[in-house]
Enzyme design. Structure first.
Site, PDB file in Angstrom:
ATOM      1  N   SER A  11       0.821  -1.216   0.000  1.00 19.11           N
ATOM      2  CA  SER A  11       0.000   0.000   0.000  1.00 19.11           C
ATOM      3  C   SER A  11       0.852   1.261   0.000  1.00 19.11           C
ATOM      4  CB  SER A  11      -0.948  -0.007   1.199  1.00 19.11           C
ATOM      5  OG  SER A  11      -0.205  -0.138   2.401  1.00 19.11           O
ATOM      6  N   GLY A  12       1.991   1.200  -0.710  1.00 17.30           N
ATOM      7  CA  GLY A  12       2.751   2.430  -0.973  1.00 17.30           C
ATOM      8  C   GLY A  12       2.193   3.068  -2.241  1.00 17.30           C
ATOM      9  N   ALA A  14       3.017   2.736  -5.371  1.00 17.17           N
ATOM     10  CA  ALA A  14       2.808   1.809  -6.485  1.00 17.17           C
ATOM     11  C   ALA A  14       1.492   1.050  -6.299  1.00 17.17           C
ATOM     12  CB  ALA A  14       3.980   0.837  -6.595  1.00 17.17           C
ATOM     13  N   LYS A  33       0.887  -5.384   5.094  1.00 14.29           N
ATOM     14  CA  LYS A  33       1.272  -6.123   6.300  1.00 14.29           C
ATOM     15  C   LYS A  33       1.196  -5.304   7.586  1.00 14.29           C
ATOM     16  CE  LYS A  33       6.329  -5.872   5.773  1.00 14.29           C
ATOM     17  NZ  LYS A  33       7.514  -6.718   5.637  1.00 14.29           N
ATOM     18  N   THR A  41       7.030   4.910   0.935  1.00 20.43           N
ATOM     19  CA  THR A  41       6.460   6.119   0.317  1.00 20.43           C
ATOM     20  C   THR A  41       6.235   7.228   1.338  1.00 20.43           C
ATOM     21  OG1 THR A  41       5.364   4.806  -1.389  1.00 20.43           O
ATOM     22  CG2 THR A  41       4.443   6.991  -0.945  1.00 20.43           C
ATOM     23  N   GLY A  47      11.026  14.528  -3.192  1.00 21.21           N
ATOM     24  CA  GLY A  47       9.903  14.768  -4.083  1.00 21.21           C
ATOM     25  C   GLY A  47       9.856  13.855  -5.289  1.00 21.21           C
ATOM     26  N   GLU A 112      18.263  17.984  -6.913  1.00 16.78           N
ATOM     27  CA  GLU A 112      19.016  17.010  -6.116  1.00 16.78           C
ATOM     28  C   GLU A 112      20.189  16.499  -6.943  1.00 16.78           C
ATOM     29  OE1 GLU A 112      16.533  14.084  -3.983  1.00 16.78           O
ATOM     30  OE2 GLU A 112      14.835  15.324  -4.525  1.00 16.78           O
ATOM     31  N   ASP A 218      10.004  -8.691   0.886  1.00 15.98           N
ATOM     32  CA  ASP A 218       9.137  -9.884   0.810  1.00 15.98           C
ATOM     33  C   ASP A 218       8.736 -10.228  -0.625  1.00 15.98           C
ATOM     34  OD1 ASP A 218       9.188  -9.767   3.593  1.00 15.98           O
ATOM     35  OD2 ASP A 218       7.290  -8.692   3.709  1.00 15.98           O
ATOM     36  N   HIS A 239      22.145   6.002   0.621  1.00 13.02           N
ATOM     37  CA  HIS A 239      21.936   7.453   0.617  1.00 13.02           C
ATOM     38  C   HIS A 239      23.107   8.076   1.379  1.00 13.02           C
ATOM     39  CE1 HIS A 239      20.206  11.397   0.988  1.00 13.02           C
ATOM     40  NE2 HIS A 239      19.210  11.026   0.215  1.00 13.02           N
ATOM     41  N   ARG A 285      24.507  10.028  -6.390  1.00 13.88           N
ATOM     42  CA  ARG A 285      24.597   9.509  -5.026  1.00 13.88           C
ATOM     43  C   ARG A 285      25.705   8.492  -4.785  1.00 13.88           C
ATOM     44  NH1 ARG A 285      18.394   8.574  -3.485  1.00 13.88           N
ATOM     45  NH2 ARG A 285      18.064  10.806  -3.506  1.00 13.88           N
ATOM     46  N   HIS A 346      19.441   2.566   1.279  1.00 11.97           N
ATOM     47  CA  HIS A 346      18.289   3.414   1.000  1.00 11.97           C
ATOM     48  C   HIS A 346      17.332   2.807  -0.031  1.00 11.97           C
ATOM     49  CE1 HIS A 346      16.178   7.222   0.679  1.00 11.97           C
ATOM     50  NE2 HIS A 346      16.424   7.317  -0.618  1.00 11.97           N
ATOM     51  N   ARG A 381      20.086   4.728  -9.186  1.00 13.43           N
ATOM     52  CA  ARG A 381      18.878   5.531  -9.434  1.00 13.43           C
ATOM     53  C   ARG A 381      19.147   7.016  -9.265  1.00 13.43           C
ATOM     54  NH1 ARG A 381      14.908   7.696  -5.931  1.00 13.43           N
ATOM     55  NH2 ARG A 381      15.812   6.618  -4.141  1.00 13.43           N
ATOM     56  N   LEU A 387       9.505   7.590  -7.004  1.00  8.16           N
ATOM     57  CA  LEU A 387       8.052   7.792  -6.913  1.00  8.16           C
ATOM     58  C   LEU A 387       7.475   7.899  -8.327  1.00  8.16           C
ATOM     59  CD1 LEU A 387       7.982  10.281  -3.897  1.00  8.16           C
ATOM     60  CD2 LEU A 387       7.307   7.881  -3.873  1.00  8.16           C
TER      61      LEU A 387
HETATM   62  P1  FAD Z   1       6.521   1.170  -0.511  1.00  8.95           P
HETATM   63  O1  FAD Z   1       6.089   2.571  -0.448  1.00  8.95           O
HETATM   64  O2  FAD Z   1       7.646   0.770   0.353  1.00  8.95           O
HETATM   65  O3  FAD Z   1       5.275   0.257  -0.165  1.00  8.95           O
HETATM   66  C1  FAD Z   1       5.425  -1.133   0.017  1.00  8.95           C
HETATM   67  C2  FAD Z   1       4.183  -1.654   0.693  1.00  8.95           C
HETATM   68  O4  FAD Z   1       4.172  -3.068   0.682  1.00  8.95           O
HETATM   69  C3  FAD Z   1       4.051  -1.259   2.143  1.00  8.95           C
HETATM   70  O5  FAD Z   1       2.717  -0.895   2.369  1.00  8.95           O
HETATM   71  C4  FAD Z   1       4.388  -2.537   2.893  1.00  8.95           C
HETATM   72  O6  FAD Z   1       3.799  -2.626   4.163  1.00  8.95           O
HETATM   73  C5  FAD Z   1       3.798  -3.560   1.947  1.00  8.95           C
HETATM   74  N1  FAD Z   1       4.345  -4.907   2.070  1.00  8.95           N
HETATM   75  C6  FAD Z   1       5.630  -5.297   1.982  1.00  8.95           C
HETATM   76  N2  FAD Z   1       5.733  -6.619   2.114  1.00  8.95           N
HETATM   77  C7  FAD Z   1       4.477  -7.086   2.269  1.00  8.95           C
HETATM   78  C8  FAD Z   1       3.923  -8.377   2.477  1.00  8.95           C
HETATM   79  N3  FAD Z   1       4.688  -9.474   2.567  1.00  8.95           N
HETATM   80  N4  FAD Z   1       2.584  -8.500   2.598  1.00  8.95           N
HETATM   81  C9  FAD Z   1       1.789  -7.401   2.553  1.00  8.95           C
HETATM   82  N5  FAD Z   1       2.263  -6.157   2.387  1.00  8.95           N
HETATM   83  C10 FAD Z   1       3.580  -6.012   2.239  1.00  8.95           C
HETATM   84  N6  FAD Z   1      11.900   8.388  -3.770  1.00  8.95           N
HETATM   85  C11 FAD Z   1      11.625   9.468  -4.531  1.00  8.95           C
HETATM   86  O7  FAD Z   1      11.340   9.332  -5.722  1.00  8.95           O
HETATM   87  N7  FAD Z   1      11.658  10.709  -3.973  1.00  8.95           N
HETATM   88  C12 FAD Z   1      11.970  10.929  -2.663  1.00  8.95           C
HETATM   89  O8  FAD Z   1      11.966  12.050  -2.190  1.00  8.95           O
HETATM   90  C13 FAD Z   1      12.282   9.807  -1.859  1.00  8.95           C
HETATM   91  N8  FAD Z   1      12.630   9.957  -0.556  1.00  8.95           N
HETATM   92  C14 FAD Z   1      12.805   8.841   0.212  1.00  8.95           C
HETATM   93  C15 FAD Z   1      13.057   8.994   1.585  1.00  8.95           C
HETATM   94  C16 FAD Z   1      13.148   7.886   2.394  1.00  8.95           C
HETATM   95  C17 FAD Z   1      13.437   8.059   3.859  1.00  8.95           C
HETATM   96  C18 FAD Z   1      13.025   6.594   1.837  1.00  8.95           C
HETATM   97  C19 FAD Z   1      13.118   5.381   2.708  1.00  8.95           C
HETATM   98  C20 FAD Z   1      12.812   6.439   0.487  1.00  8.95           C
HETATM   99  C21 FAD Z   1      12.695   7.550  -0.332  1.00  8.95           C
HETATM  100  N9  FAD Z   1      12.459   7.419  -1.703  1.00  8.95           N
HETATM  101  C22 FAD Z   1      12.207   8.531  -2.459  1.00  8.95           C
HETATM  102  C23 FAD Z   1      12.241   6.110  -2.295  1.00  8.95           C
HETATM  103  C24 FAD Z   1      10.716   5.880  -2.403  1.00  8.95           C
HETATM  104  O9  FAD Z   1      10.084   6.399  -1.265  1.00  8.95           O
HETATM  105  C25 FAD Z   1      10.358   4.435  -2.529  1.00  8.95           C
HETATM  106  O10 FAD Z   1      11.187   3.789  -3.437  1.00  8.95           O
HETATM  107  C26 FAD Z   1       8.917   4.323  -3.013  1.00  8.95           C
HETATM  108  O11 FAD Z   1       8.097   4.994  -2.097  1.00  8.95           O
HETATM  109  C27 FAD Z   1       8.521   2.891  -3.166  1.00  8.95           C
HETATM  110  O12 FAD Z   1       7.135   2.827  -3.324  1.00  8.95           O
HETATM  111  P2  FAD Z   1       6.463   1.403  -3.387  1.00  8.95           P
HETATM  112  O13 FAD Z   1       5.005   1.652  -3.473  1.00  8.95           O
HETATM  113  O14 FAD Z   1       7.115   0.602  -4.417  1.00  8.95           O
HETATM  114  O15 FAD Z   1       6.854   0.730  -1.988  1.00  8.95           O
HETATM  115  C1  SIN Z   2      15.985  12.558  -0.622  1.00  9.12           C
HETATM  116  O1  SIN Z   2      15.109  13.384  -0.335  1.00  9.12           O
HETATM  117  O2  SIN Z   2      17.189  12.766  -0.495  1.00  9.12           O
HETATM  118  C2  SIN Z   2      15.561  11.226  -1.118  1.00  9.12           C
HETATM  119  C3  SIN Z   2      15.242  11.319  -2.537  1.00  9.12           C
HETATM  120  C4  SIN Z   2      15.237   9.978  -3.191  1.00  9.12           C
HETATM  121  O3  SIN Z   2      15.561   8.960  -2.582  1.00  9.12           O
HETATM  122  O4  SIN Z   2      14.923   9.957  -4.382  1.00  9.12           O
END
Ligand code: FAD
Ligand code: SIN
Length: 523
Positions: A11-12, A14, A33, A41, A47, A112, A218, A239, A285, A346, A381, A387
């Site tokens: 539930s991020g 994606a 989970k 996310t 951003g 950035e 996972d 990072h 990075r 990161h 990356r 995002l």
């Molecule tokens: P996630 O947002 O991680 O969502 C994954 C989901 O899957 C979660 O809800 C989790 O609970 C669920 N899940 C996992 N395993 C299971 C399971 N077995 N069963 C059920 N549910 C499960 N990227 C950018 O582009 N810009 C930024 O500014 C940026 N800043 C960042 C800052 C931080 C501190 C971090 C950690 C990352 C940052 N990133 C940034 C990277 C970016 O946030 C992530 O790569 C992106 O949000 C991933 O989205 P996602 O939906 O793929 O995964």
């Molecule tokens: C940050 O804000 O430095 C994170 C950005 C990213 O991971 O893309």
């Protein structure tokens, strides 16, 4: 009996953006989970990258910056498609209700590392929180979407569960997943016409990480067990700047700060980045993280420092309110004092291999977001492209999955989960101990700078942990911590093995035994 047209795991950004769009075509389950909002996310700071000002910026520049950061290993076509779609996808978020920071009536664009222009759309320094809150609200309101919080996806259902022998590269189908309800311990069979892994990254495989505790890889581990193709796992992004105060738990100090003028200094106050790259603080990075690692090792220091004290204090507070408040909670006023920072794990650039429509090598199984390897990141990356990638490939995957469901049936032959022969075990200390040991091994031997010797040592330790945990797993009733540990061990294996196979240094994979092919600075 659960049956869904679309079973979304995660539930991020994606997962939620897939769910919202797929709900037009059929019924959707979102399995997550933890609480729905808990995801990488939510912690995103800097951003979302996109060409929003065509007077100074262009798609070509965003494409070139992405390819340059990716050290020659990006898929150009995938990058071009994603970059061109970015402005529309960002507008869509605004229409959903996301408020991005504006200045003078226009979107305020940050910058950035690795970006040649200001092109990062952001909500102050807490972009992820704003985006996640809006998406959660929209998903909860949708009548076609059912949300299962505290439900852990354990295994993908394939021909293997029908008693057939499944081999890598054979035609395999995904029929849904076994899902563990953490509060009751019950394992549900969830049948689906299409299953979407949107389960995020795996930062928790390292001792120090910016990722929250849910990031245990996972989805990648499940897909690997189901014999999907996994790619590029050696490219783990560290990072450069996580807050080095013990209680802060590797809190991220956004790269946007360096885009805003912050300077990296060593303990003597020397602005050291100019020794390593002409772009100084705004180099990609991998180069900045390696330069910091070099400074720490050469000088024997525990931290380097990010300095914003020369910038206007009110502007620093206005642009980075979240970081300012967080540091102040540890007694550090960043407008007066330097911020102690170190690199931390990161982002996983590799993952489950997908095509341009988010399809994996397993039929009826899609992957998007950080768990997928779509080709857009290559060996490193570009900041704030993640995002964007989540939005873009979720959108593409919905279109393809929606085409499929009309011709698909649920596979009713999959049996219920069988836990006969397993016992409740009281040796839970083994789990926490093994998890800590694995994280230390990965940090010490498979980190920013690698060598053949360290990788071999890591593989020996990982193999031992694997055998111990598989034995425990076969005798014990499943729990979330046990499944996560098992998944982390698989992730470690994939990273180590991919790193051993790559006989060169490239982007985020830096091995001192293969210096000649390295891009950028060689320590
Ligand atoms: P996630 O947002 O991680 O969502 C994954 C989901 O899957 C979660 O809800 C989790 O609970 C669920 N899940 C996992 N395993 C299971 C399971 N077995 N069963 C059920 N549910 C499960 N990227 C950018 O582009 N810009 C930024 O500014 C940026 N800043 C960042 C800052 C931080 C501190 C971090 C950690 C990352 C940052 N990133 C940034 C990277 C970016 O946030 C992530 O790569 C992106 O949000 C991933 O989205 P996602 O939906 O793929 O995964
Ligand atoms: C940050 O804000 O430095 C994170 C950005 C990213 O991971 O893309």
């Amino acid at each position: 009996m659960y049956k869904f047209d679309f079973l979304v795991i995660g539930s991020g950004l994606a997962g939620l953006s897939f769910a919202l769009k797929a709900a037009k075509y059929g019924n959707v389950a979102v399995v997550t989970k933890n609480e729905i909002k808990e995801a990488n996310t939510r912690y995103a700071q800097g951003g979302i990258a996109g060409v929003m000002n065509i007077d100074s910026d262009s798609f070509e520049k965003h494409v070139e910056d992405t390819l340059e950061a990716g050290a020659g290993l990006c898929d150009r076509e995938a990058v071009e498609m994603m970059v061109r779609a970015a402005p529309e996808l960002i507008k869509e978020l605004i229409e959903y209700g996301v408020h991005f920071t504006e200045s003078n009536g226009k979107l305020d664009l940050g910058r950035e590392g690795g970006h040649s222009e200001h092109r990062i759309v952001h909500a102050a320094d807490a972009t992820g929180r704003e985006v996640e809150n809006v998406m959660v609200k929209k998903v909860r309101e949708h009548p076609n979407i059912e949300v299962f919080e505290h439900h852990f996806a354990m295994e993908l259902l394939t021909e293997h569960h029908l008693g057939k022998k499944v081999k890598y590269l054979n035609k395999i189908h995904c029929f849904g997943a076994y899902v563990l309800e953490s509060e009751t311990g019950k394992v549900h069979k969830m049948l689906a016409k299409t299953t979407i892994l949107a389960s995020g990254g795996a930062g928790q495989v390292y001792q120090y990480t910016t990722n929250p505790s849910i990031a245990t890889g996972d989805g990648i581990a499940m897909a690997y067990r189901a014999k999907a193709k996994i790619k590029n796992m050696e490219f783990i992004q560290f990072h450069p700047t996580s807050l080095n105060i013990e209680e802060a738990d590797s809190f991220l100090i956004s790269e946007a700060m360096r885009g805003f003028g912050a300077i990296l200094r060593n303990a003597d106050g020397e602005a050291f980045m100019e020794q390593y790259d002409d772009r100084k603080e705004l180099a990609p990075r991998d180069i900045v993280a390696r330069a910091i690692d070099d400074q720490l090792k050469k000088r024997g220091d525990k931290s380097v420092f990010l300095d914003v004290t020369h910038l206007d204090a009110d502007e620093v507070k206005a642009h980075f309110p979240n970081i300012y408040e967080k540091c102040l909670s540890f007694g550090l006023d960043i407008t007066q004092k330097w911020i102690p920072v170190v690199p931390a794990a990161h982002y996983v650039c590799g993952g489950i291999e997908t095509d341009y429509d988010g399809r994996t090598s397993i039929e009826q199984l899609f992957a998007c977001g950080e768990t997928a390897c779509t080709g857009v990141h290559g060996a490193n990356r570009l900041a704030s492209n993640s995002l964007l990638e989540a939005l873009f490939f979720a959108d593409k995957a919905v279109k393809k999955a929606a085409e499929l469901i009309a011709d698909l049936e649920f596979n009713e032959n999959v049996p219920e989960w069988d836990e006969s022969g397993t016992l409740n075990n009281s040796e839970w200390v083994l789990i926490s101990h093994n998890r800590e040991e694995l994280k230390r091994v990965m940090w010490d031997y498979v980190g920013i700078v690698r060598s053949d010797l360290r990788l071999e040592r890591a593989l020996r330790r990982q193999t031992f942990l694997y055998e111990e945990v598989e034995d425990f797993y076969s005798r014990t009733r499943v729990t979330v911590p046990l499944c996560e540990l098992r998944n982390l061990i698989s992730i470690a294996y994939l990273i180590i093995l991919s790193a051993m196979k790559r006989k060169e240094s490239c982007g985020l994979h830096y091995n001192v035994d293969y210096e000649e092919h390295a891009r950028g600075f060689n320590p």
